[in-house]
Design a protein around this motif. Structure first.
Motif, PDB file in Angstrom:
ATOM      1  N   ARG A 108      -2.398   2.749   2.714  1.00 49.69           N
ATOM      2  CA  ARG A 108      -2.680   2.934   1.462  1.00 49.69           C
ATOM      3  C   ARG A 108      -3.594   4.097   1.432  1.00 49.69           C
ATOM      4  NH1 ARG A 108      -1.065  -1.098  -1.495  1.00 49.69           N
ATOM      5  NH2 ARG A 108      -3.440  -1.779  -2.629  1.00 49.69           N
ATOM      6  N   VAL A 110      -6.589   5.227  -1.269  1.00 48.94           N
ATOM      7  CA  VAL A 110      -7.649   5.355  -2.246  1.00 48.94           C
ATOM      8  C   VAL A 110      -7.920   6.628  -3.252  1.00 48.94           C
ATOM      9  CG1 VAL A 110      -9.543   3.866  -2.910  1.00 48.94           C
ATOM     10  CG2 VAL A 110      -8.310   2.883  -0.931  1.00 48.94           C
ATOM     11  N   ARG A 114     -11.283   4.634  -7.515  1.00 49.00           N
ATOM     12  CA  ARG A 114     -11.397   3.533  -6.761  1.00 49.00           C
ATOM     13  C   ARG A 114      -9.745   2.971  -7.350  1.00 49.00           C
ATOM     14  NH1 ARG A 114     -16.679   0.284  -7.774  1.00 49.00           N
ATOM     15  NH2 ARG A 114     -18.169   3.061  -6.233  1.00 49.00           N
ATOM     16  N   GLU A 116      -5.802   2.389  -6.233  1.00 51.36           N
ATOM     17  CA  GLU A 116      -5.103   2.333  -4.707  1.00 51.36           C
ATOM     18  C   GLU A 116      -3.939   2.229  -5.003  1.00 51.36           C
ATOM     19  OE1 GLU A 116      -6.066  -0.666  -1.901  1.00 51.36           O
ATOM     20  OE2 GLU A 116      -8.711  -0.919  -2.191  1.00 51.36           O
TER      21      GLU A 116
END
Length: 456
Positions: A108, A110, A114, A116
């Motif tokens: 993941r 980021v 913010r 993702e």
């Protein structure tokens, strides 16, 4: 008075008119405009890896297996890692460290705003500790431009950006404190590293080291410290090597292929310099050349000294391979040779280690001694893969299987003979093992020759 005038000029500008600092006086006032430009392209990476619980050789043995029964035996477990990455293109190419994402099954990313995204590994290499990731189906992402890291100089100001300790995006400042460093880093240390005194803490790995124009000069990879804290020296992988990784990833490669030199040598030290006609230590003296080495084909011989690649001085074999890797496979490099006090430039083709003769890999079956043992004929590609000496011949152990470790074999061992008979191919080992319950192997491991006797 000069400082006051500069300060008044900056204060009088509207917020949107502030520019990146370009002078020493402006640097003393604020890095904020520079950070504002670079931070959006530095990401946080959360990686998850599912690994199989380790089993001892006895646990794999059918007789002893029942004595090692436990609820967790062989059960997969999850490892989580935290690091940083840098966006290199608006269509979602990201670079990070191999030790952050190299074996991850779920990644993941980021962004600083913010958002993702999921990402996949395009290309990775443990020795260089680099991995190229891809975020699919995106466009218009912020990214950092790569600077020619050969132009970086000791003393330049630098900023390290990353996510240390998982606290969030953080910026630290320092200078470039050294170049051409090797040793003390994660991975195999292929090539050389930019050294900085900007703090690089856990979680900063894979983050950006930028110059005062906001261009990427390196990927932070580790810190060498005696206390375990940030009060040490940090190392960053040069942007030129990152660029070579990016080029191979875009071409569809899944592993990083380095040019093969097919030679052995050592750095020229102070005691060797004068007899070789050098006024100072530097370069690499050749002690061996493989019969199909591109350097041999170009005219090099044992005793020659390599002093430069494409006009740039080299002082160690690792630095030479780095220079060749940056130049790229399929290209040519101009190698400066010193022989009997005379310098000559020779053109060398940059090729992968050849698969000639074919490695003829075999995996022994159940009807043969040591089933599951994977063997390959030694050729230049196998020599490079296993980091074996150029003169080694025989049959290489690629994987010991479920029983090989019990009899003392290790990956990278070279089988020279079976039951007193020399072997040159995996099929000869297979035939010698077929229908047998015991054997005696002549094995080379590093610089040692071993005799392994066993019965199954």
């Amino acid at each position: 008075m000069k400082y006051i005038l500069v300060l008044l000029a900056l204060i009088s500008l509207p917020a949107h008119a502030q520019t990146i600092p370009t002078s020493a006086v402006q640097m003393q006032l604020s890095f904020a405009p520079l950070v504002k430009k670079a931070v959006p392209a530095v990401v946080n990476i959360y990686a998850r890896t599912i690994v199989q619980s380790s089993r001892t050789p006895l646990q794999s043995d059918p007789f002893f297996e029942r004595f090692f029964q436990s609820p967790d035996a062989g059960r997969p477990r999850v490892q989580n890692s935290l690091g940083s990455g840098v966006i290199l293109s608006e269509d979602g190419i990201v670079v990070s460290n191999y030790h952050v994402v190299g074996m991850a099954t779920d990644i993941r990313i980021v962004l600083a705003d913010r958002r993702e995204f999921s990402a996949r590994v395009m290309l990775s290499d443990a020795d260089s500790d680099l991995a190229i990731l891809k975020i699919d189906d995106v466009a218009g992402l912020p990214f950092l431009s790569l600077r020619d890291s050969d132009g970086v100089e000791v003393g330049e100001l630098a900023l390290a950006i990353g996510n240390p300790f998982g606290v969030g995006q953080t910026v630290s400042s320092g200078i470039v404190s050294g170049l051409a460093r090797s040793g003390g880093m994660n991975g195999g240390g292929q090539g050389y590293f930019i050294q900085t005194d900007a703090p690089i803490n856990p979680g900063n790995s894979g983050g950006a080291l930028i110059d005062m124009q906001g261009d990427l000069i390196g990927i932070n990879t580790s810190i060498l410290t005696s206390s375990g804290g940030s009060n040490g020296i940090g190392f960053a992988i040069p942007a030129n090597l990152v660029g070579a990784f990016m080029d191979q990833a875009r071409s569809g490669a899944t592993r990083f292929a380095r040019p093969w030199a097919g030679l052995s040598g050592q750095a020229v030290d102070a005691d060797m310099a004068a007899p070789l006609g050098l006024d100072r230590p530097g370069g690499i003296i050749l002690s061996g050349l493989h019969p199909v080495s591109p350097f041999l084909a170009a005219g090099f011989r044992v005793g020659d000294v390599i002093i430069a690649v494409d006009g740039l001085d080299v002082h160690s074999p690792a630095e030479m391979i780095y220079r060749m890797s940056v130049a790229g496979l399929g290209k040519q490099a101009v190698i400066t040779r010193l022989r009997e006090g005379e310098q000559t430039d020779l053109v060398v083709r940059l090729i992968e280690a050849p698969e000639e003769p074919p490695r003829e890999t075999v995996i022994l079956g159940d009807e043969e001694l040591l089933p599951g043992l994977e063997l390959s004929r030694i050729n230049p590609a196998v020599l490079s893969e296993l980091n074996l000496s150029l003169e080694v011949e025989g049959v290489a152990v690629m994987d010991v299987g479920p029983f090989g470790m019990r009899v003392g074999l290790r990956p990278g061992d070279v089988i020279l003979g079976v039951n007193g008979q020399d072997v040159q191919s995996p099929d000869q080992v297979r035939k010698a093992f077929r229908g047998q319950r015991q054997a005696e192997l002549s094995v080379q491991r590093g610089g040692q020759r071993l005799s392994l006797r066993f019965r199954i």
